[in-house]
Design a protein around this motif. Structure first.
Motif, short mmCIF file in Angstrom:
data_model
loop_
_atom_site.label_atom_id
_atom_site.label_comp_id
_atom_site.label_asym_id
_atom_site.label_seq_id
_atom_site.Cartn_x
_atom_site.Cartn_y
_atom_site.Cartn_z
N GLU B 86 -30.75 -25.46 -45.10
CA GLU B 86 -30.03 -24.51 -44.25
C GLU B 86 -29.35 -23.40 -45.04
O GLU B 86 -29.20 -22.29 -44.54
CB GLU B 86 -28.99 -25.26 -43.41
N HIS B 110 -29.20 -22.84 -38.80
CA HIS B 110 -30.05 -23.77 -38.05
C HIS B 110 -30.23 -23.20 -36.65
O HIS B 110 -29.48 -22.30 -36.24
CB HIS B 110 -29.43 -25.17 -38.01
N SER B 112 -29.69 -22.42 -33.08
CA SER B 112 -28.46 -22.49 -32.30
C SER B 112 -28.53 -21.41 -31.23
O SER B 112 -27.95 -20.33 -31.37
CB SER B 112 -27.27 -22.27 -33.23
N GLU B 148 -28.11 -30.25 -34.66
CA GLU B 148 -28.81 -28.97 -34.83
C GLU B 148 -29.78 -29.02 -36.00
O GLU B 148 -30.88 -28.47 -35.92
CB GLU B 148 -27.82 -27.82 -35.08
N THR B 152 -33.80 -28.54 -35.69
CA THR B 152 -34.47 -27.51 -36.49
C THR B 152 -35.60 -28.14 -37.30
O THR B 152 -36.71 -27.60 -37.37
CB THR B 152 -33.44 -26.82 -37.42
#
Ligand SMILES: [Zn+2]
Ligand SMILES: [Zn+2]
Lengths: 200, 200
Positions: B86, B110, B112, B148, B152
């Motif tokens: 990330e 990520h 969102s 999240e 991802t």
């Protein structure tokens, strides 16, 4: 370390800000580089302009861009009353209360021997020189209502009495233990009006 | 407002830093002007140099001062394994664990949707182009062990499978709900070694 040198230097430089440790500095650097490069450039310019342009008023020690701050330079202020505060933020708070027409002296701190902050750091010699000039009738001690603020006020009161200047302490109304800059204007106005003379 | 304009501008500019509100910005500005003018100048220079000199690696999106970061430019790294993370801080943490010799892809976040962060913001097209080149055999999904991060990872796993790239997820060992960058090197080494294949 896998970060580019300029990023490492930025993370390190951000740590000069109070309360910013290595993790916050890294988060700040990433944020600026990922999402706010314009903000970073503006911050760089503002830092340079502030460091280059802002000094201290030579009378009251307030941050100022000229030799005198607008309050000391004004002829509509009452120069016979001097209000002593710990921080420029306190000047701003009292000015916003609209209840004071005298002038100020900004200590930039309070007496704190353990931190090496004594009379020299707070400009007591400069303050005494103002007392000695004879224009000041009353000094309002508006240091914070904390142990250190009270102690500082008492030392300055002694100094004032030696020069026939009447010392007064800002009235309670400012919550005890509270920081002046967070107090609302009404409370500040009340506290200024209810000040009492300190003397022997 | 009684503050000089350059001070007001500095306080405002400091608010571009994440987590810095008006009171912290004021405290930071006062601190720099009272106690650390050298630090302020150094910070201004570092900001300018970082903004001017730091871009993204065109292969992996890591912060870099050249077109390619040192890892992508190196010929001693295993280009058949790609580790997706990330944040640049995750690359630093994995590199420090000394347990990985492949290359990286840095999402810079990520998925969102509520914050407007989708495939475009995370460079999925660029990632898919890497998969399509055919050099990559395995993609290690080292996004954070959060909801999240997991989501991802799953979307990228689908993408990888479409290009005959084997997706794997970094093993648990990274505390669930934890942020990768705070994990120690030993745990990271364990988590990388214990990765499992994701597939259909
Ligand atoms: Zn002044
Ligand atoms: Zn790279």
């Amino acid at each position: 370390m896998i970060y580019p040198p300029a990023l490492l230097r930025l993370i390190e430089a951000l740590r000069c800000l109070p309360g910013v440790g290595p993790k916050s500095a890294q988060r700040m650097a990433f944020h600026l580089l990922e999402k706010d490069r314009d903000g970073a450039v503006l911050l760089a310019d503002s830092l340079r302009q502030a460091v280059g342009g802002i000094g201290r008023c030579r009378r009251c020690r307030m941050f100022a861009q000229a030799q005198m701050c607008p309050i000391c330079a004004s002829n509509s202020r009452d120069a016979s009353t001097l209000c002593v505060v710990e921080s420029p933020a306190d000047v701003a708070a009292i000015e916003q209360s609209g209840s004071y027409r005298g002038t100020y002296f900004v200590l930039m701190g309070h007496l704190s021997p353990l931190d090496g902050i004594g009379p020299d750091e707070l400009g007591f010699a400069q303050l005494e020189a103002l007392f000695a000039q004879g224009d000041i009738q009353e000094v309002i001690l508006a240091t914070n209502a904390t142990v250190e603020g009270d102690a500082t006020a008492h030392v300055i009161a002694e100094l004032a009495l030696r020069h026939q200047v009447k010392p007064s302490r800002i009235a309670h109304g400012v919550p005890v233990g509270g920081e002046l800059e967070y107090v609302d204007g009404g409370t500040l106005a009340h506290a200024l009006a209810g000040r009492h003379t300190l003397g022997r």
